[in-house]
Motif scaffolding. Structure first.
Motif, PDB file in Angstrom:
ATOM      1  N   HIS A  13      10.756 -10.976 -13.213  1.00 27.10           N
ATOM      2  CA  HIS A  13      10.120 -11.206 -11.915  1.00 27.10           C
ATOM      3  C   HIS A  13       9.355  -9.933 -11.564  1.00 27.10           C
ATOM      4  O   HIS A  13       9.909  -8.963 -11.046  1.00 27.10           O
ATOM      5  CB  HIS A  13      11.141 -11.540 -10.827  1.00 27.10           C
ATOM      6  CG  HIS A  13      10.498 -12.021  -9.548  1.00 27.10           C
ATOM      7  ND1 HIS A  13      11.219 -12.582  -8.523  1.00 27.10           N
ATOM      8  CD2 HIS A  13       9.203 -12.020  -9.130  1.00 27.10           C
ATOM      9  CE1 HIS A  13      10.402 -12.907  -7.531  1.00 27.10           C
ATOM     10  NE2 HIS A  13       9.168 -12.562  -7.875  1.00 27.10           N
ATOM     11  N   VAL A  14       8.079  -9.983 -11.908  1.00 27.85           N
ATOM     12  CA  VAL A  14       7.196  -8.821 -11.729  1.00 27.85           C
ATOM     13  C   VAL A  14       6.144  -9.184 -10.695  1.00 27.85           C
ATOM     14  O   VAL A  14       5.670 -10.328 -10.654  1.00 27.85           O
ATOM     15  CB  VAL A  14       6.535  -8.453 -13.085  1.00 27.85           C
ATOM     16  CG1 VAL A  14       5.483  -7.367 -12.909  1.00 27.85           C
ATOM     17  CG2 VAL A  14       7.602  -8.008 -14.093  1.00 27.85           C
ATOM     18  N   LEU A  15       5.791  -8.224  -9.866  1.00 26.81           N
ATOM     19  CA  LEU A  15       4.714  -8.413  -8.898  1.00 26.81           C
ATOM     20  C   LEU A  15       3.484  -7.665  -9.400  1.00 26.81           C
ATOM     21  O   LEU A  15       3.585  -6.490  -9.777  1.00 26.81           O
ATOM     22  CB  LEU A  15       5.127  -7.867  -7.526  1.00 26.81           C
ATOM     23  CG  LEU A  15       6.378  -8.515  -6.925  1.00 26.81           C
ATOM     24  CD1 LEU A  15       6.799  -7.774  -5.652  1.00 26.81           C
ATOM     25  CD2 LEU A  15       6.150  -9.994  -6.619  1.00 26.81           C
ATOM     26  N   VAL A  16       2.357  -8.361  -9.419  1.00 31.62           N
ATOM     27  CA  VAL A  16       1.099  -7.748  -9.863  1.00 31.62           C
ATOM     28  C   VAL A  16       0.166  -7.719  -8.660  1.00 31.62           C
ATOM     29  O   VAL A  16      -0.112  -8.771  -8.060  1.00 31.62           O
ATOM     30  CB  VAL A  16       0.459  -8.547 -11.015  1.00 31.62           C
ATOM     31  CG1 VAL A  16      -0.746  -7.791 -11.557  1.00 31.62           C
ATOM     32  CG2 VAL A  16       1.472  -8.833 -12.130  1.00 31.62           C
ATOM     33  N   ILE A  17      -0.282  -6.516  -8.309  1.00 33.38           N
ATOM     34  CA  ILE A  17      -1.085  -6.383  -7.083  1.00 33.38           C
ATOM     35  C   ILE A  17      -2.395  -5.644  -7.364  1.00 33.38           C
ATOM     36  O   ILE A  17      -2.442  -4.746  -8.210  1.00 33.38           O
ATOM     37  CB  ILE A  17      -0.302  -5.661  -5.948  1.00 33.38           C
ATOM     38  CG1 ILE A  17       0.003  -4.200  -6.291  1.00 33.38           C
ATOM     39  CG2 ILE A  17       0.977  -6.410  -5.624  1.00 33.38           C
ATOM     40  CD1 ILE A  17       0.630  -3.419  -5.118  1.00 33.38           C
ATOM     41  N   CYS A  36       0.847  -1.203   0.000  1.00 33.45           N
ATOM     42  CA  CYS A  36       0.000   0.000   0.000  1.00 33.45           C
ATOM     43  C   CYS A  36       0.878   1.247   0.000  1.00 33.45           C
ATOM     44  O   CYS A  36       0.547   2.245  -0.651  1.00 33.45           O
ATOM     45  CB  CYS A  36      -0.939   0.007   1.202  1.00 33.45           C
ATOM     46  SG  CYS A  36      -2.320  -1.144   1.068  1.00 33.45           S
ATOM     47  N   ARG A  37       1.995   1.197   0.684  1.00 28.57           N
ATOM     48  CA  ARG A  37       2.917   2.344   0.682  1.00 28.57           C
ATOM     49  C   ARG A  37       3.510   2.554  -0.711  1.00 28.57           C
ATOM     50  O   ARG A  37       3.689   3.691  -1.150  1.00 28.57           O
ATOM     51  CB  ARG A  37       4.019   2.145   1.723  1.00 28.57           C
ATOM     52  CG  ARG A  37       3.455   2.122   3.156  1.00 28.57           C
ATOM     53  CD  ARG A  37       4.546   2.125   4.193  1.00 28.57           C
ATOM     54  NE  ARG A  37       5.257   3.392   4.166  1.00 28.57           N
ATOM     55  CZ  ARG A  37       6.480   3.573   4.666  1.00 28.57           C
ATOM     56  NH1 ARG A  37       7.115   2.567   5.231  1.00 28.57           N
ATOM     57  NH2 ARG A  37       7.037   4.750   4.611  1.00 28.57           N
ATOM     58  N   ILE A  38       3.811   1.462  -1.399  1.00 28.07           N
ATOM     59  CA  ILE A  38       4.266   1.574  -2.794  1.00 28.07           C
ATOM     60  C   ILE A  38       3.157   2.198  -3.655  1.00 28.07           C
ATOM     61  O   ILE A  38       3.410   3.113  -4.452  1.00 28.07           O
ATOM     62  CB  ILE A  38       4.717   0.191  -3.328  1.00 28.07           C
ATOM     63  CG1 ILE A  38       6.093  -0.141  -2.738  1.00 28.07           C
ATOM     64  CG2 ILE A  38       4.745   0.160  -4.860  1.00 28.07           C
ATOM     65  CD1 ILE A  38       6.661  -1.494  -3.132  1.00 28.07           C
ATOM     66  N   LEU A  39       1.915   1.749  -3.447  1.00 30.17           N
ATOM     67  CA  LEU A  39       0.794   2.302  -4.221  1.00 30.17           C
ATOM     68  C   LEU A  39       0.624   3.795  -3.965  1.00 30.17           C
ATOM     69  O   LEU A  39       0.258   4.551  -4.868  1.00 30.17           O
ATOM     70  CB  LEU A  39      -0.506   1.564  -3.873  1.00 30.17           C
ATOM     71  CG  LEU A  39      -0.643   0.148  -4.424  1.00 30.17           C
ATOM     72  CD1 LEU A  39      -1.833  -0.563  -3.791  1.00 30.17           C
ATOM     73  CD2 LEU A  39      -0.782   0.165  -5.933  1.00 30.17           C
ATOM     74  N   ARG A  40       0.884   4.223  -2.739  1.00 26.66           N
ATOM     75  CA  ARG A  40       0.751   5.659  -2.411  1.00 26.66           C
ATOM     76  C   ARG A  40       1.976   6.464  -2.852  1.00 26.66           C
ATOM     77  O   ARG A  40       1.996   7.677  -2.695  1.00 26.66           O
ATOM     78  CB  ARG A  40       0.532   5.841  -0.897  1.00 26.66           C
ATOM     79  CG  ARG A  40      -0.822   5.348  -0.387  1.00 26.66           C
ATOM     80  CD  ARG A  40      -1.129   5.899   1.005  1.00 26.66           C
ATOM     81  NE  ARG A  40      -0.175   5.444   2.001  1.00 26.66           N
ATOM     82  CZ  ARG A  40      -0.313   4.353   2.754  1.00 26.66           C
ATOM     83  NH1 ARG A  40      -1.389   3.600   2.618  1.00 26.66           N
ATOM     84  NH2 ARG A  40       0.601   4.011   3.626  1.00 26.66           N
ATOM     85  N   GLY A  41       3.000   5.784  -3.338  1.00 23.83           N
ATOM     86  CA  GLY A  41       4.203   6.484  -3.789  1.00 23.83           C
ATOM     87  C   GLY A  41       5.160   6.836  -2.663  1.00 23.83           C
ATOM     88  O   GLY A  41       6.137   7.563  -2.877  1.00 23.83           O
ATOM     89  N   GLU A  42       4.921   6.302  -1.468  1.00 21.99           N
ATOM     90  CA  GLU A  42       5.806   6.591  -0.325  1.00 21.99           C
ATOM     91  C   GLU A  42       7.116   5.810  -0.433  1.00 21.99           C
ATOM     92  O   GLU A  42       8.132   6.201   0.132  1.00 21.99           O
ATOM     93  CB  GLU A  42       5.105   6.226   0.994  1.00 21.99           C
ATOM     94  CG  GLU A  42       3.909   7.099   1.303  1.00 21.99           C
ATOM     95  CD  GLU A  42       3.075   6.567   2.455  1.00 21.99           C
ATOM     96  OE1 GLU A  42       1.932   7.028   2.590  1.00 21.99           O
ATOM     97  OE2 GLU A  42       3.558   5.676   3.208  1.00 21.99           O
ATOM     98  N   ILE A  43       7.041   4.679  -1.138  1.00 19.31           N
ATOM     99  CA  ILE A  43       8.229   3.877  -1.426  1.00 19.31           C
ATOM    100  C   ILE A  43       8.299   3.766  -2.946  1.00 19.31           C
ATOM    101  O   ILE A  43       7.274   3.484  -3.596  1.00 19.31           O
ATOM    102  CB  ILE A  43       8.133   2.489  -0.770  1.00 19.31           C
ATOM    103  CG1 ILE A  43       8.120   2.630   0.761  1.00 19.31           C
ATOM    104  CG2 ILE A  43       9.259   1.576  -1.230  1.00 19.31           C
ATOM    105  CD1 ILE A  43       7.808   1.344   1.497  1.00 19.31           C
ATOM    106  N   SER A  44       9.468   4.008  -3.502  1.00 17.68           N
ATOM    107  CA  SER A  44       9.553   4.022  -4.960  1.00 17.68           C
ATOM    108  C   SER A  44       9.540   2.592  -5.514  1.00 17.68           C
ATOM    109  O   SER A  44       9.939   1.638  -4.829  1.00 17.68           O
ATOM    110  CB  SER A  44      10.797   4.776  -5.422  1.00 17.68           C
ATOM    111  OG  SER A  44      11.932   4.081  -5.008  1.00 17.68           O
ATOM    112  N   SER A  45       9.075   2.480  -6.728  1.00 16.70           N
ATOM    113  CA  SER A  45       9.051   1.174  -7.398  1.00 16.70           C
ATOM    114  C   SER A  45       9.218   1.417  -8.888  1.00 16.70           C
ATOM    115  O   SER A  45       8.964   2.517  -9.384  1.00 16.70           O
ATOM    116  CB  SER A  45       7.717   0.458  -7.125  1.00 16.70           C
ATOM    117  OG  SER A  45       6.630   1.210  -7.637  1.00 16.70           O
TER     118      SER A  45
END
Ligand code: 5GP
Ligand code: ZN
Length: 115
Positions: free
Chosen positions: A40-44, A9-18
């Protein structure tokens, strides 16, 4: 919808870069930070739920969408001769992030059964 302390969720909010691979209204896909294969991709899902064991009937379409996004990425990367979609469920499966995610793993020969 969103969990304050959840890593994804933090990645989705942009708080952690991806490194984004794909995004739409419902689904986000990004490169795994510790890849186990050339792809190796993560799909959420953008909706937070802890894993397949927490999914409800109304989540069926969303889980299906995650898989179809994985299939689309595999097609675009030309790894369709062999790839794997994996959902780890529960700590004994190796699940370490408790926001449902589909691993798309491919681009090399995959052994069976997985460990
Ligand atoms: P699990 O073990 O829960 O099935 O998968 C979690 C995955 O998330 C692991 O493959 C791990 O490498 C990946 N991961 C953990 N933290 C991060 C992060 O901060 N960024 C990205 N891109 N991937 C992460
Ligand atoms: Zn989450």
């Amino acid at each position: 919808m969103n969990d304050a302390n959840c890593l994804f969720c933090r990645i989705l909010r942009g708080e952690i870069s991806s490194h984004k691979v794909y995004e739409d209204e419902h689904v986000y896909a990004f490169e795994d930070i510790d890849p186990k294969a050339p792809t190796h991709v993560l799909v959420i899902p953008k909706k937070h739920f802890a894993g397949l064991n927490h999914a409800r009937a109304e989540d069926a379409e969303l889980i299906g969408r995650c898989h179809l996004v994985a299939a689309d990425i595999a097609r675009k990367r030309d790894i369709e001769k062999g790839y794997r979609t994996v959902l780890n469920v529960g700590p004994e499966s190796g699940q370490s992030v408790f926001h449902l995610h589909v691993h798309l793993i491919g681009g090399r020969k995959l052994s069976w059964p997985p460990g």
